[in-house]
Design a protein around this motif. Structure first.
Motif, PDB file in Angstrom:
ATOM      1  N   ARG A  45       8.432   1.611 -97.077  1.00  0.00           N
ATOM      2  CA  ARG A  45       8.272   0.224 -97.513  1.00  0.00           C
ATOM      3  C   ARG A  45       8.178  -0.706 -96.292  1.00  0.00           C
ATOM      4  O   ARG A  45       8.600  -0.341 -95.191  1.00  0.00           O
ATOM      5  CB  ARG A  45       9.431  -0.193 -98.413  1.00  0.00           C
ATOM      6  CG  ARG A  45       9.246   0.245 -99.858  1.00  0.00           C
ATOM      7  CD  ARG A  45      10.231  -0.460-100.772  1.00  0.00           C
ATOM      8  NE  ARG A  45       9.922  -0.215-102.184  1.00  0.00           N
ATOM      9  CZ  ARG A  45      10.554  -0.784-103.189  1.00  0.00           C
ATOM     10  NH1 ARG A  45      11.520  -1.655-102.951  1.00  0.00           N
ATOM     11  NH2 ARG A  45      10.238  -0.506-104.433  1.00  0.00           N
ATOM     12  N   ASP A  70      17.547  -5.264-100.283  1.00  0.00           N
ATOM     13  CA  ASP A  70      17.607  -3.827-100.558  1.00  0.00           C
ATOM     14  C   ASP A  70      17.147  -2.980 -99.386  1.00  0.00           C
ATOM     15  O   ASP A  70      16.906  -1.789 -99.554  1.00  0.00           O
ATOM     16  CB  ASP A  70      16.726  -3.489-101.772  1.00  0.00           C
ATOM     17  CG  ASP A  70      17.518  -3.491-103.068  1.00  0.00           C
ATOM     18  OD1 ASP A  70      18.700  -3.883-103.034  1.00  0.00           O
ATOM     19  OD2 ASP A  70      16.959  -3.124-104.094  1.00  0.00           O
ATOM     20  N   ARG A  71      17.014  -3.568 -98.206  1.00  0.00           N
ATOM     21  CA  ARG A  71      16.405  -2.824 -97.100  1.00  0.00           C
ATOM     22  C   ARG A  71      17.178  -1.560 -96.746  1.00  0.00           C
ATOM     23  O   ARG A  71      16.584  -0.566 -96.332  1.00  0.00           O
ATOM     24  CB  ARG A  71      16.252  -3.728 -95.876  1.00  0.00           C
ATOM     25  CG  ARG A  71      17.533  -4.328 -95.340  1.00  0.00           C
ATOM     26  CD  ARG A  71      17.236  -5.487 -94.388  1.00  0.00           C
ATOM     27  NE  ARG A  71      18.446  -6.027 -93.756  1.00  0.00           N
ATOM     28  CZ  ARG A  71      19.272  -6.883 -94.334  1.00  0.00           C
ATOM     29  NH1 ARG A  71      19.025  -7.297 -95.567  1.00  0.00           N
ATOM     30  NH2 ARG A  71      20.345  -7.338 -93.695  1.00  0.00           N
ATOM     31  N   LYS A 121       4.361  -7.467-103.656  1.00  0.00           N
ATOM     32  CA  LYS A 121       4.037  -6.551-104.755  1.00  0.00           C
ATOM     33  C   LYS A 121       3.151  -7.149-105.857  1.00  0.00           C
ATOM     34  O   LYS A 121       3.631  -7.454-106.962  1.00  0.00           O
ATOM     35  CB  LYS A 121       5.316  -6.018-105.382  1.00  0.00           C
ATOM     36  CG  LYS A 121       6.195  -5.231-104.441  1.00  0.00           C
ATOM     37  CD  LYS A 121       7.389  -4.675-105.174  1.00  0.00           C
ATOM     38  CE  LYS A 121       8.349  -3.982-104.217  1.00  0.00           C
ATOM     39  NZ  LYS A 121       8.983  -4.931-103.288  1.00  0.00           N
ATOM     40  N   ASN A 167      15.525   5.523-100.232  1.00  0.00           N
ATOM     41  CA  ASN A 167      14.604   5.843-101.325  1.00  0.00           C
ATOM     42  C   ASN A 167      13.149   5.869-100.884  1.00  0.00           C
ATOM     43  O   ASN A 167      12.413   6.800-101.197  1.00  0.00           O
ATOM     44  CB  ASN A 167      14.755   4.810-102.454  1.00  0.00           C
ATOM     45  CG  ASN A 167      16.052   4.965-103.210  1.00  0.00           C
ATOM     46  OD1 ASN A 167      16.499   6.068-103.450  1.00  0.00           O
ATOM     47  ND2 ASN A 167      16.658   3.853-103.583  1.00  0.00           N
ATOM     48  N   GLU A 168      12.727   4.806-100.198  1.00  0.00           N
ATOM     49  CA  GLU A 168      11.320   4.641 -99.837  1.00  0.00           C
ATOM     50  C   GLU A 168      11.214   4.077 -98.415  1.00  0.00           C
ATOM     51  O   GLU A 168      10.957   2.887 -98.223  1.00  0.00           O
ATOM     52  CB  GLU A 168      10.621   3.698-100.827  1.00  0.00           C
ATOM     53  CG  GLU A 168      10.616   4.212-102.250  1.00  0.00           C
ATOM     54  CD  GLU A 168      10.005   3.212-103.222  1.00  0.00           C
ATOM     55  OE1 GLU A 168       8.775   3.210-103.368  1.00  0.00           O
ATOM     56  OE2 GLU A 168      10.775   2.424-103.805  1.00  0.00           O
ATOM     57  N   ASP A 226      16.354   0.957 -99.563  1.00  0.00           N
ATOM     58  CA  ASP A 226      14.972   1.418 -99.421  1.00  0.00           C
ATOM     59  C   ASP A 226      14.809   2.373 -98.253  1.00  0.00           C
ATOM     60  O   ASP A 226      13.910   3.219 -98.263  1.00  0.00           O
ATOM     61  CB  ASP A 226      14.036   0.214 -99.245  1.00  0.00           C
ATOM     62  CG  ASP A 226      13.882  -0.597-100.520  1.00  0.00           C
ATOM     63  OD1 ASP A 226      14.167  -0.045-101.600  1.00  0.00           O
ATOM     64  OD2 ASP A 226      13.486  -1.772-100.443  1.00  0.00           O
ATOM     65  N   ASP A 265      13.423  -6.959-101.664  1.00  0.00           N
ATOM     66  CA  ASP A 265      13.195  -5.996-100.592  1.00  0.00           C
ATOM     67  C   ASP A 265      14.069  -6.307 -99.381  1.00  0.00           C
ATOM     68  O   ASP A 265      14.544  -5.393 -98.695  1.00  0.00           O
ATOM     69  CB  ASP A 265      11.719  -5.994-100.195  1.00  0.00           C
ATOM     70  CG  ASP A 265      10.918  -4.950-100.963  1.00  0.00           C
ATOM     71  OD1 ASP A 265      11.334  -4.624-102.095  1.00  0.00           O
ATOM     72  OD2 ASP A 265       9.889  -4.470-100.446  1.00  0.00           O
ATOM     73  N   ALA A 306      14.655   4.805-108.111  1.00  0.00           N
ATOM     74  CA  ALA A 306      15.632   4.569-107.052  1.00  0.00           C
ATOM     75  C   ALA A 306      16.952   5.284-107.321  1.00  0.00           C
ATOM     76  O   ALA A 306      17.982   4.906-106.772  1.00  0.00           O
ATOM     77  CB  ALA A 306      15.875   3.073-106.901  1.00  0.00           C
TER      78      ALA A 306
END
Length: 300
Positions: free
Chosen positions: A87, A76-77, A24, A83-84, A80, A73, A200
């Motif tokens: 990613r 948090d996989r 990032k 949420n996203e 995520d 990341d 998030a």
């Protein structure tokens, strides 16, 4: 007539562009800026030590901050994926344990480069690396707390690099005015990190991450974030006046007033306007940091 379809091949090596997204680059600027603020505030001449300034900026941004993003990341996989899902890790473009390996390799690289900055720089790097893993990884995972998590990130994004830049350039412990101002801006960054948690909200709620937007609701969390951002800056203004830096105090006041105007827009629609505020109001916040740094430089 039947049609045969071949299975989609499973990726074994990460996509290079996904690796870049994993660390990032957009997040590197705050700690790089804070390190530069620290170097300026030290009062030491920067031209003879431009190499140390540049190395510290690169360490604070692409290396330590990039490492923290990869670690976050990886840890948090599962969140995520809710949420996203596009990613790098949940999408499969960084497959297997590549995300973990990148975070571990960058942790080692951080310590290696931090060693080049002397004892103060190395010590601060150790703190930054440990804080990154404490924020994201079990069993500590301070990210679960809406108070400890943003507080730790604010400290490592603003306070720690500011302190490090000043310590490295002055080859010793920074003065108390530098420590106090860096600490105040680190406290204010708690509010910025709280606004960052809005994106998030749904995944955090499902996965038991007790961010302030989850526990207080978007409206109350946004109001609290605004107070947390504004009050430390008011204290900085008061200190600058006390230290006979009235022009610097006036400029920081003007930048704070611009933030208050942006906060009024934010509070009309906290969930919708949080990303907008992080791209506008935060610019005035970090500008005030550099103004305060130059005021401290004049005191040195």
């Amino acid at each position: 007539m039947s049609t045969l379809t071949s299975p989609v091949p499973t990726r074994t090596l990460p996509d290079p562009m996904a690796l870049l997204r994993l660390i990032k680059p957009i997040t590197w600027f705050p700690p790089m800026w804070a390190y530069l603020c620290g170097a300026v505030s030290s009062g030491a001449p920067m031209a003879p030590d431009w190499g140390m300034v540049l190395l510290g900026i690169v360490l604070a941004g692409p290396i330590v901050c990039g490492m923290s993003q990869a670690a976050n990341d990886w840890c948090d996989r599962h969140v995520d994926a809710i949420n996203e899902p596009d990613r790098p890790i949940p999408s499969g473009r960084v497959p297997g344990r590549w995300g973990l390996w990148v975070a571990l390799a960058m942790s080692a690289l951080s310590l290696l480069i931090g060693w080049q900055l002397g004892p103060w720089g190395f010590g601060a790097t150790v703190v930054g690396v440990l804080a990154a893993w404490a924020y994201s990884a079990e069993p500590v995972r301070l990210k679960r707390s809406g108070w400890w998590g943003p507080g730790l990130v604010g400290l490592c994004y603003e306070g720690l690099p500011w302190f490090t830049g000043a310590a490295v350039l002055s080859a010793g412990a920074p003065s108390w005015p530098i420590v106090i101002v860096a600490g105040l801006y680190a406290m204010g960054a708690h509010g910025i990190m709280t606004l960052n948690d809005f994106k998030a909200l749904e995944g955090d709620r499902q996965m038991g991450v007790n961010s302030l937007p989850v526990t207080l609701g978007p409206e109350r969390a946004a109001r609290l974030a605004c107070w947390i951002m504004a009050v430390p800056q008011l204290v900085v203004v008061g200190l600058l006046v006390q230290w006979d830096r009235p022009i610097h105090a006036a400029v920081v006041t003007g930048l704070l007033l611009a933030q208050l105007a942006a906060m009024r827009v934010l509070l009309r629609d906290p969930r919708g306007k949080a990303p907008w505020y992080n791209g506008t109001g935060v610019l005035f916040y970090i500008s005030g940091m550099m103004v305060a740094a130059f005021a401290l430089r004049a005191l040195a």
